[in-house]
Design an enzyme around this catalytic site. Structure first.
Site, PDB file in Angstrom:
ATOM      1  N   ASP A 198       1.308  -1.797   0.116  1.00 53.76           N
ATOM      2  CA  ASP A 198      -0.154   0.290  -0.030  1.00 53.76           C
ATOM      3  C   ASP A 198       0.872   0.738   0.034  1.00 53.76           C
ATOM      4  O   ASP A 198       1.950   1.028  -0.380  1.00 53.76           O
ATOM      5  CB  ASP A 198      -0.875   0.143   1.468  1.00 53.76           C
ATOM      6  N   HIS A 220       2.274   1.976  -3.261  1.00 57.71           N
ATOM      7  CA  HIS A 220       1.661   3.037  -3.934  1.00 57.71           C
ATOM      8  C   HIS A 220       2.202   4.060  -4.099  1.00 57.71           C
ATOM      9  O   HIS A 220       0.573   4.916  -3.783  1.00 57.71           O
ATOM     10  CB  HIS A 220      -0.020   3.149  -2.968  1.00 57.71           C
TER      11      HIS A 220
END
Ligand SMILES: *[C@@H]1O[C@H](CO)[C@@H](O)[C@H](O)[C@H]1NC(C)=O
Ligand SMILES: *[C@@H]1O[C@H](CO)[C@@H](O)[C@H](O)[C@H]1NC(C)=O
Ligand SMILES: *[C@@H]1O[C@H](CO)[C@@H](O)[C@H](O)[C@H]1NC(C)=O
Ligand SMILES: *[C@@H]1O[C@H](CO)[C@@H](O)[C@H](O)[C@H]1NC(C)=O
Ligand SMILES: *[C@@H]1O[C@H](CO)[C@@H](O)[C@H](O)[C@H]1NC(C)=O
Length: 390
Positions: A216, A239
């Site tokens: 993430d 991310h």
């Protein structure tokens, strides 16, 4: 001419006559911890903390090499001490059965402390079984953040590794003056919600010389973050570095004075992202500087997304109240994995203002990439490629 010997000599005198404080040492093994990776050692760590916390002189908690199994542990409690060093030469291991931490939210937690330094060590969240559960079922527990620091100040985290957290790796919430350096975060690229470092409601946070590979956000920056400095960070897989998600709530504190300097993004979903739900909010983002950044095959190298509304739940047809202003992108180079390398999708109610692009060069498959602007205004200086869309 200045004699070069003098500063060297004065350094030696400084070291000789300013020794580091003499710490009272609390060795967790002497207090019953077992370095076998199996025996629950939580109580020994809590005993060491209680002793260090109630002492008025500098205290060191020492964790020798080995693997120590720990359940949920909160270190807090109105300490008399403002100089506690935790030196970890070993690895702290979360229970392999993820139902033990279950939805406890946190695994290792510091709460309401001041003057704590964590030096070295590895935290192993053993998250992979929980990720596998989440991949096939909606009935899995949420899991726990590996290291949470809440309502604390004057904290140093130096040379710590965090691997395979069940949820977020490190969370800084409600803190002041936290210095994070030389931290390594590692989790698989498809591990869910394993953000590397999350900061919110905090001021004076520094993240230096750290490497984050996760599933993430490498670093996520929540509401109420001010005076945040990030420098020398490598991100990917992951991310990216994200301000947001914002506008979860109507009454929300703003994000102000964030610097990201000298970072590399490698194969990440985003590079530099600002993201808010398409919902009303009194939050804002201002005074942000992104500088000296390298992108390698990044899907959205530069992105502002203010119309975030996954599955059109809780926000269909609403617009973001978050005001974004004074954001500078300076000296950003590299490659985009998609054609649109610059995307500013701002709020139709509160357009982005004062976006500055200064020496930006991003290519897509060795060709010119594209930029896209909605409700965004700003200026471009120097060489900007793709050409700005303001
Ligand atoms: C912005 O934050 C940095 C630390 O990241 C701090 O040194 C600086 O003083 C802050 N600027 C303002 C105007 O508060
Ligand atoms: C980027 O990631 C790829 C794949 O993980 C790796 O082979 C490569 O060495 C990395 N490049 C840099 C500059 O870190
Ligand atoms: C814009 O933000 C920068 C920090 O990135 C700050 O130094 C500058 O003062 C801000 N400009 C205005 C007009 O507030
Ligand atoms: C936002 O952009 C849309 C589409 O370009 C435009 O119709 C609208 O007027 C803009 N909103 C503001 C406040 O400028
Ligand atoms: C881009 O150009 C470089 C050097 O000119 C070449 O080595 C590389 O294969 C090209 N990449 C693509 C995706 O075309």
């Amino acid at each position: 001419m200045v004699n070069p010997i003098i500063p060297i000599l004065s350094f030696f005198f400084f070291v000789a006559f300013h020794p580091s404080p003499v710490y009272a040492i609390y060795n967790v093994v002497r207090l019953g911890a077992m370095p076998d990776g199996k025996t629950d050692s939580t109580q020994a760590f809590l005993s060491a903390w209680a002793a260090a916390c109630s002492s008025v002189s500098p205290a060191m908690i020492y964790v020798p090499p080995g693997r120590y199994s720990l359940k949920q542990a909160t270190f807090g409690g109105n300490c008399k001490n403002t100089d506690i060093m935790i030196r970890i030469d070993g690895t702290l291991v979360a229970p392999s059965d993820y139902t033990v931490l279950g939805s406890a939210g946190t695994w290792i937690r510091f709460e309401g402390v001041s003057g704590v330094t964590v030096n070295g060590g590895t935290l192993d969240g053993q998250g992979s079984a929980l990720w596998a559960c989440k991949a096939v079922s909606k009935g899995c527990p949420a899991g726990a953040t590996t290291l949470t620091i809440v309502n604390s100040k004057n904290i140093v985290i130096n040379g710590l590794s965090s691997v395979n957290s069940q949820m977020f790796h490190i969370v800084i919430n409600g803190c002041e003056n936290v210095f994070i350096q030389g931290v390594m975060v590692t989790a698989s690229a498809n591990s869910p919600n394993t953000d590397g470092i999350h900061v919110q409601l905090s001021t004076g946070i520094t993240i230096m010389s750290s490497g984050i590979k996760t599933g993430d956000d490498c670093i996520s920056i929540g509401p109420g973050t001010t005076n945040l400095w990030i420098e020398h960070v490598a991100c990917g897989p992951g991310h990216g570095i994200s301000i947001g998600s914002l506008a979860k709530d109507l009454e929300e504190e703003g994000v102000q004075n964030v610097t990201v300097k000298t970072a590399i993004f490698n194969g990440t979903q985003n590079g530099l992202r600002i993201k808010s739900w398409g919902r009303d909010s009194r939050g804002f983002v201002k005074d942000v500087l992104f500088t000296n950044i390298v992108m390698k095959n990044v899907y959205n190298p530069i992105i502002i997304d203010q119309n975030y509304c996954p599955r059109r739940e809780n926000c269909p047809d609403q617009v973001s109240g978050v005001k974004i202003s004074n954001v500078t992108y300076k000296d950003i180079q590299g490659t985009s994995a998609t054609q649109v390398a610059l995307k500013f999708d701002c709020s139709p109610k509160n357009p982005c203002e004062g976006i500055r692009l200064d020496d930006v060069k991003l290519t897509y498959l060795n060709q010119t990439a594209q930029s896209s602007c909605t409700n965004a205004s700003g200026v471009a200086y120097g060489l900007v490629d793709p050409t700005s869309c303001f």
